[in-house]
Scaffold this motif. Structure first.
Motif, PDB file in Angstrom:
ATOM      1  N   LEU A   1      -0.074  -9.274   1.219  1.00 24.23           N
ATOM      2  CA  LEU A   1       0.284 -10.254   0.709  1.00 24.23           C
ATOM      3  C   LEU A   1       0.920 -11.234   1.672  1.00 24.23           C
ATOM      4  O   LEU A   1       1.789 -10.491   2.507  1.00 24.23           O
ATOM      5  N   SER A   2       0.815 -12.690   1.856  1.00 26.73           N
ATOM      6  CA  SER A   2       1.141 -13.399   2.692  1.00 26.73           C
ATOM      7  C   SER A   2       2.273 -14.237   1.930  1.00 26.73           C
ATOM      8  O   SER A   2       2.973 -15.231   2.593  1.00 26.73           O
ATOM      9  N   VAL A   3       2.362 -14.631   0.640  1.00 29.53           N
ATOM     10  CA  VAL A   3       3.329 -15.228  -0.073  1.00 29.53           C
ATOM     11  C   VAL A   3       4.217 -14.615  -0.907  1.00 29.53           C
ATOM     12  O   VAL A   3       3.546 -13.501  -1.756  1.00 29.53           O
TER      13      VAL A   3
ATOM     14  N   GLU B   1       4.554  -2.019  -1.693  1.00 35.48           N
ATOM     15  CA  GLU B   1       3.688  -2.324  -2.739  1.00 35.48           C
ATOM     16  C   GLU B   1       2.386  -2.560  -2.139  1.00 35.48           C
ATOM     17  O   GLU B   1       1.377  -2.157  -2.717  1.00 35.48           O
ATOM     18  N   SER B   2       2.389  -3.626  -1.039  1.00 34.94           N
ATOM     19  CA  SER B   2       1.051  -3.932  -0.394  1.00 34.94           C
ATOM     20  C   SER B   2       1.485  -4.178   1.099  1.00 34.94           C
ATOM     21  O   SER B   2       2.498  -4.519   1.416  1.00 34.94           O
TER      22      SER B   2
ATOM     23  N   LEU C   1       7.205   5.830   9.088  1.00 32.41           N
ATOM     24  CA  LEU C   1       5.823   5.922   8.441  1.00 32.41           C
ATOM     25  C   LEU C   1       6.074   5.400   6.941  1.00 32.41           C
ATOM     26  O   LEU C   1       7.200   5.198   6.645  1.00 32.41           O
ATOM     27  N   CYS C   2       5.188   5.017   6.417  1.00 35.93           N
ATOM     28  CA  CYS C   2       4.918   4.081   5.100  1.00 35.93           C
ATOM     29  C   CYS C   2       3.880   4.562   4.070  1.00 35.93           C
ATOM     30  O   CYS C   2       2.714   4.530   4.628  1.00 35.93           O
ATOM     31  N   TRP C   3       4.164   4.618   2.778  1.00 34.50           N
ATOM     32  CA  TRP C   3       3.292   4.908   1.845  1.00 34.50           C
ATOM     33  C   TRP C   3       2.810   3.594   1.707  1.00 34.50           C
ATOM     34  O   TRP C   3       3.795   2.478   1.124  1.00 34.50           O
ATOM     35  N   ILE C   4       1.617   2.889   1.308  1.00 33.83           N
ATOM     36  CA  ILE C   4       1.032   1.870   0.932  1.00 33.83           C
ATOM     37  C   ILE C   4       0.363   2.032  -0.454  1.00 33.83           C
ATOM     38  O   ILE C   4      -0.747   2.585  -0.577  1.00 33.83           O
ATOM     39  N   ALA C   5       1.244   1.682  -1.552  1.00 33.64           N
ATOM     40  CA  ALA C   5       0.812   2.080  -2.921  1.00 33.64           C
ATOM     41  C   ALA C   5      -0.729   1.424  -3.243  1.00 33.64           C
ATOM     42  O   ALA C   5      -1.473   2.230  -3.839  1.00 33.64           O
ATOM     43  N   ASP C   6      -0.677   0.063  -2.958  1.00 32.27           N
ATOM     44  CA  ASP C   6      -2.233  -0.200  -3.593  1.00 32.27           C
ATOM     45  C   ASP C   6      -3.221   0.210  -2.683  1.00 32.27           C
ATOM     46  O   ASP C   6      -4.325   0.254  -3.209  1.00 32.27           O
ATOM     47  N   ASP C   7      -3.223   0.700  -1.420  1.00 33.52           N
ATOM     48  CA  ASP C   7      -4.234   1.327  -0.985  1.00 33.52           C
ATOM     49  C   ASP C   7      -4.402   2.572  -0.972  1.00 33.52           C
ATOM     50  O   ASP C   7      -5.395   3.515  -0.629  1.00 33.52           O
ATOM     51  N   GLY C   8      -3.223   3.372  -1.404  1.00 31.93           N
ATOM     52  CA  GLY C   8      -3.182   4.787  -1.335  1.00 31.93           C
ATOM     53  C   GLY C   8      -3.324   5.360  -0.002  1.00 31.93           C
ATOM     54  O   GLY C   8      -3.712   6.613   0.010  1.00 31.93           O
ATOM     55  N   ILE C   9      -2.492   5.057   0.895  1.00 31.54           N
ATOM     56  CA  ILE C   9      -2.686   5.654   2.278  1.00 31.54           C
ATOM     57  C   ILE C   9      -1.183   5.456   2.880  1.00 31.54           C
ATOM     58  O   ILE C   9      -0.351   4.856   2.362  1.00 31.54           O
ATOM     59  N   VAL C  10      -1.065   6.049   4.199  1.00 24.45           N
ATOM     60  CA  VAL C  10      -0.038   6.282   4.938  1.00 24.45           C
ATOM     61  C   VAL C  10      -0.477   5.403   6.034  1.00 24.45           C
ATOM     62  O   VAL C  10      -1.430   5.656   6.371  1.00 24.45           O
ATOM     63  N   ALA C  11       0.611   4.560   6.411  1.00 28.42           N
ATOM     64  CA  ALA C  11       0.498   3.819   7.602  1.00 28.42           C
ATOM     65  C   ALA C  11       1.487   4.142   8.642  1.00 28.42           C
ATOM     66  O   ALA C  11       2.621   4.547   7.961  1.00 28.42           O
ATOM     67  N   VAL C  12       1.711   3.946   9.842  1.00 28.81           N
ATOM     68  CA  VAL C  12       2.617   4.169  10.701  1.00 28.81           C
ATOM     69  C   VAL C  12       2.785   3.122  11.632  1.00 28.81           C
ATOM     70  O   VAL C  12       1.736   2.198  11.980  1.00 28.81           O
TER      71      VAL C  12
ATOM     72  N   GLY D   1      14.146  -3.773  -6.123  1.00 29.69           N
ATOM     73  CA  GLY D   1      13.766  -2.561  -5.239  1.00 29.69           C
ATOM     74  C   GLY D   1      12.312  -2.499  -4.658  1.00 29.69           C
ATOM     75  O   GLY D   1      12.188  -1.706  -3.770  1.00 29.69           O
ATOM     76  N   ALA D   2      11.514  -3.655  -4.956  1.00 28.79           N
ATOM     77  CA  ALA D   2      10.118  -3.590  -4.458  1.00 28.79           C
ATOM     78  C   ALA D   2      10.189  -4.051  -3.005  1.00 28.79           C
ATOM     79  O   ALA D   2      10.937  -5.007  -2.701  1.00 28.79           O
ATOM     80  N   THR D   3       9.335  -3.264  -2.386  1.00 30.03           N
ATOM     81  CA  THR D   3       9.068  -3.715  -0.838  1.00 30.03           C
ATOM     82  C   THR D   3       7.787  -4.169  -0.502  1.00 30.03           C
ATOM     83  O   THR D   3       6.656  -3.553  -0.894  1.00 30.03           O
ATOM     84  N   TRP D   4       7.420  -4.790   0.456  1.00 37.75           N
ATOM     85  CA  TRP D   4       6.252  -5.262   0.947  1.00 37.75           C
ATOM     86  C   TRP D   4       6.352  -5.264   2.480  1.00 37.75           C
ATOM     87  O   TRP D   4       6.980  -5.625   3.048  1.00 37.75           O
ATOM     88  N   ILE D   5       5.076  -5.100   2.971  1.00 32.22           N
ATOM     89  CA  ILE D   5       4.773  -5.254   4.459  1.00 32.22           C
ATOM     90  C   ILE D   5       4.148  -6.870   4.405  1.00 32.22           C
ATOM     91  O   ILE D   5       3.079  -7.140   3.863  1.00 32.22           O
TER      92      ILE D   5
END
Length: 164
Positions: free
Chosen positions: A43-45, A39-40, A90-101, A53-57
């Protein structure tokens, strides 16, 4: 319990009772980590009402159930499951609309570590860009053709395919 080396998925032991629990835990682990989409990453909280099923970094300075897990993956499925990402994830970050590694202990979205690009099997962007001069000279000047060529060259420079 023995787990896999890369993703930490549980393995069924010989003669184990209730094998379905271990098998189901492994399937849930795959569901969380394969084709990863979060999702994002800010978030730190932990959210109050996460969707199943939702996941965050986990963000820096995390609190609550996420405390001490900055950069880890926090997955909600009725309870928080925290997992350390594997090198190269590799991860799709939904709120940024980008891929991160994930590499070197951090998530990086500024670049993807690639050695080049192939289109239809043909290497592209593998060599440094070459300089091509703008059209000039000749006894008959076709202004429209020069304008089109100049626009094309400007576009190729913007894309990093040519240098000035």
């Amino acid at each position: 319990m023995t787990v896999t080396a890369r993703l930490g998925l549980p393995l069924i032991a010989t003669g184990q009772a209730q094998k379905e629990l271990t098998h189901n835990a492994a399937i849930h682990g795959l569901d969380r980590l394969v084709h990863l989409c979060v999702e994002s990453r800010t978030l730190s909280v932990p959210p109050a009402l996460p969707s199943p099923g939702a996941t965050w970094i986990v963000g820096e300075g995390a609190t609550g159930a996420w405390e001490g897990h900055a950069g880890a993956l926090a997955h909600w499925d009725g309870a928080w499951a925290i997992a350390a990402p594997a090198e190269g994830t590799l991860c799709w970050i939904a709120d940024d609309g980008i891929v991160a590694v994930f590499g070197g202990g951090v998530w990086n979205a500024d670049f993807l570590p690639v050695a080049g690009l192939r289109v239809g099997g043909v290497p592209m962007l593998a060599a440094p860009p070459v300089a091509i001069g703008a059209p000039e000279g000749g006894s008959v000047i076709d202004t429209e053709a020069r304008a089109v060529l100049e626009s094309l060259l400007d576009y190729l420079r913007e894309q990093g395919l040519l240098t000035s």
